[in-house]
Design a protein around this motif. Sequence first.
Motif, PDB file in Angstrom:
ATOM      1  N   TYR A  38      -0.972   1.903 -19.331  1.00  0.00           N
ATOM      2  CA  TYR A  38      -1.957   0.833 -19.240  1.00  0.00           C
ATOM      3  C   TYR A  38      -2.364   0.518 -17.810  1.00  0.00           C
ATOM      4  N   GLU A  39      -1.787   1.250 -16.854  1.00  0.00           N
ATOM      5  CA  GLU A  39      -2.103   0.898 -15.486  1.00  0.00           C
ATOM      6  C   GLU A  39      -3.542   1.283 -15.141  1.00  0.00           C
ATOM      7  N   ASN A  40      -4.182   0.413 -14.409  1.00  0.00           N
ATOM      8  CA  ASN A  40      -5.522   0.725 -13.942  1.00  0.00           C
ATOM      9  C   ASN A  40      -5.423   1.137 -12.483  1.00  0.00           C
ATOM     10  N   GLU A  41      -6.527   1.518 -11.915  1.00  0.00           N
ATOM     11  CA  GLU A  41      -6.520   2.016 -10.539  1.00  0.00           C
ATOM     12  C   GLU A  41      -6.035   0.942  -9.560  1.00  0.00           C
ATOM     13  N   GLU A  42      -6.364  -0.311  -9.834  1.00  0.00           N
ATOM     14  CA  GLU A  42      -5.935  -1.418  -8.973  1.00  0.00           C
ATOM     15  C   GLU A  42      -4.412  -1.533  -8.946  1.00  0.00           C
ATOM     16  N   ASP A  43      -3.770  -1.367 -10.118  1.00  0.00           N
ATOM     17  CA  ASP A  43      -2.306  -1.418 -10.191  1.00  0.00           C
ATOM     18  C   ASP A  43      -1.670  -0.279  -9.402  1.00  0.00           C
ATOM     19  N   VAL A  44      -2.279   0.898  -9.498  1.00  0.00           N
ATOM     20  CA  VAL A  44      -1.756   2.057  -8.782  1.00  0.00           C
ATOM     21  C   VAL A  44      -1.893   1.843  -7.272  1.00  0.00           C
ATOM     22  N   PHE A  45      -3.054   1.355  -6.822  1.00  0.00           N
ATOM     23  CA  PHE A  45      -3.261   1.082  -5.406  1.00  0.00           C
ATOM     24  C   PHE A  45      -2.220   0.089  -4.893  1.00  0.00           C
ATOM     25  N   LEU A  46      -1.982  -0.976  -5.644  1.00  0.00           N
ATOM     26  CA  LEU A  46      -1.010  -1.991  -5.239  1.00  0.00           C
ATOM     27  C   LEU A  46       0.386  -1.380  -5.115  1.00  0.00           C
ATOM     28  N   ALA A  47       0.776  -0.576  -6.093  1.00  0.00           N
ATOM     29  CA  ALA A  47       2.094   0.056  -6.056  1.00  0.00           C
ATOM     30  C   ALA A  47       2.216   1.005  -4.864  1.00  0.00           C
ATOM     31  N   VAL A  48       1.161   1.757  -4.583  1.00  0.00           N
ATOM     32  CA  VAL A  48       1.176   2.682  -3.441  1.00  0.00           C
ATOM     33  C   VAL A  48       1.334   1.893  -2.142  1.00  0.00           C
ATOM     34  N   LEU A  49       0.570   0.818  -1.999  1.00  0.00           N
ATOM     35  CA  LEU A  49       0.674   0.002  -0.789  1.00  0.00           C
ATOM     36  C   LEU A  49       2.084  -0.570  -0.635  1.00  0.00           C
ATOM     37  N   GLN A  50       2.659  -1.058  -1.724  1.00  0.00           N
ATOM     38  CA  GLN A  50       4.000  -1.632  -1.674  1.00  0.00           C
ATOM     39  C   GLN A  50       5.037  -0.585  -1.258  1.00  0.00           C
ATOM     40  N   LEU A  51       4.872   0.632  -1.757  1.00  0.00           N
ATOM     41  CA  LEU A  51       5.841   1.681  -1.456  1.00  0.00           C
ATOM     42  C   LEU A  51       5.689   2.246  -0.050  1.00  0.00           C
ATOM     43  N   LEU A  52       4.504   2.102   0.527  1.00  0.00           N
ATOM     44  CA  LEU A  52       4.271   2.652   1.855  1.00  0.00           C
ATOM     45  C   LEU A  52       4.610   1.682   2.983  1.00  0.00           C
ATOM     46  N   ILE A  53       5.349   0.630   2.676  1.00  0.00           N
ATOM     47  CA  ILE A  53       5.845  -0.252   3.734  1.00  0.00           C
ATOM     48  C   ILE A  53       6.714   0.578   4.687  1.00  0.00           C
ATOM     49  N   SER A  54       7.481   1.494   4.109  1.00  0.00           N
ATOM     50  CA  SER A  54       8.226   2.435   4.941  1.00  0.00           C
ATOM     51  C   SER A  54       7.630   3.833   4.756  1.00  0.00           C
ATOM     52  N   GLU A  55       7.814   4.674   5.732  1.00  0.00           N
ATOM     53  CA  GLU A  55       7.194   5.999   5.768  1.00  0.00           C
ATOM     54  C   GLU A  55       7.704   6.897   4.636  1.00  0.00           C
ATOM     55  N   LYS A  56       6.751   7.570   3.970  1.00  0.00           N
ATOM     56  CA  LYS A  56       7.089   8.459   2.858  1.00  0.00           C
ATOM     57  C   LYS A  56       6.137   9.650   2.817  1.00  0.00           C
ATOM     58  N   THR A  57       6.627  10.740   2.256  1.00  0.00           N
ATOM     59  CA  THR A  57       5.746  11.877   1.988  1.00  0.00           C
ATOM     60  C   THR A  57       5.059  11.633   0.651  1.00  0.00           C
ATOM     61  N   GLY A  58       4.043  12.415   0.370  1.00  0.00           N
ATOM     62  CA  GLY A  58       3.368  12.310  -0.922  1.00  0.00           C
ATOM     63  C   GLY A  58       4.317  12.598  -2.071  1.00  0.00           C
ATOM     64  N   TYR A  59       5.209  13.569  -1.876  1.00  0.00           N
ATOM     65  CA  TYR A  59       6.181  13.919  -2.908  1.00  0.00           C
ATOM     66  C   TYR A  59       7.124  12.745  -3.189  1.00  0.00           C
ATOM     67  N   GLU A  60       7.647  12.123  -2.121  1.00  0.00           N
ATOM     68  CA  GLU A  60       8.535  10.963  -2.287  1.00  0.00           C
ATOM     69  C   GLU A  60       7.800   9.829  -2.994  1.00  0.00           C
ATOM     70  N   LEU A  61       6.562   9.627  -2.601  1.00  0.00           N
ATOM     71  CA  LEU A  61       5.749   8.566  -3.199  1.00  0.00           C
ATOM     72  C   LEU A  61       5.553   8.813  -4.690  1.00  0.00           C
ATOM     73  N   ALA A  62       5.263  10.058  -5.051  1.00  0.00           N
ATOM     74  CA  ALA A  62       5.073  10.400  -6.467  1.00  0.00           C
ATOM     75  C   ALA A  62       6.339  10.114  -7.271  1.00  0.00           C
ATOM     76  N   LYS A  63       7.507  10.473  -6.729  1.00  0.00           N
ATOM     77  CA  LYS A  63       8.775  10.204  -7.422  1.00  0.00           C
ATOM     78  C   LYS A  63       8.986   8.713  -7.627  1.00  0.00           C
ATOM     79  N   LEU A  64       8.701   7.926  -6.592  1.00  0.00           N
ATOM     80  CA  LEU A  64       8.893   6.474  -6.699  1.00  0.00           C
ATOM     81  C   LEU A  64       7.904   5.843  -7.681  1.00  0.00           C
ATOM     82  N   LEU A  65       6.687   6.341  -7.717  1.00  0.00           N
ATOM     83  CA  LEU A  65       5.699   5.832  -8.675  1.00  0.00           C
ATOM     84  C   LEU A  65       6.137   6.145 -10.101  1.00  0.00           C
ATOM     85  N   ARG A  66       6.646   7.351 -10.314  1.00  0.00           N
ATOM     86  CA  ARG A  66       7.170   7.703 -11.641  1.00  0.00           C
ATOM     87  C   ARG A  66       8.306   6.764 -12.024  1.00  0.00           C
ATOM     88  N   GLY A  67       9.153   6.442 -11.040  1.00  0.00           N
ATOM     89  CA  GLY A  67      10.264   5.521 -11.282  1.00  0.00           C
ATOM     90  C   GLY A  67       9.788   4.144 -11.696  1.00  0.00           C
TER      91      GLY A  67
END
Length: 135
Positions: A38-67
């Motif tokens: 049910y996530e919309n693009e706005e929810d995904v953007f918010l989650a990405v911003l929250q996760l990028l407070i600390s430095e991450k690769t795209g792969y790490e980011l994808a794993k955390l989003l799946r989590g």
Amino acid sequence: MENRLIGLRKSMEKTTFKHLNFSEQQRKKVYEKINKTYENEEDVFLAVLQLLISEKTGYELAKLLRGRGIQKFEGNEGFLYTILHRLEQNHLIKSSWDNSGAKYYQLNDKGRKTLRKAEKTSTKKRLILKELIEG
């Protein structure tokens, strides 16, 4: 069967719903609704911003989003990199390459400010929705 559904049958047998029988079609519809994202693009953007407070690769980011249960980019990882590229073009994140060729992403000052604003807006939306539901 998925982990979250393992005890469902036993639980239903012990409840007042034990007399109910579902057709295969009904079971399929329930399964689809449970697994629908049910996530919309706005929810995904918010989650990405929250996760990028600390430095991450795209792969790490994808794993955390799946989590977090975000599956919008499953089967289409390009969607995630499109978001990262858009955030970088809008000067919300900065990126850097390491010696092994991995690209790292992190919020910059403008991104942190945008995140705080987005979280406030998101909280307001949730509070309004909660008030509507609870009356």
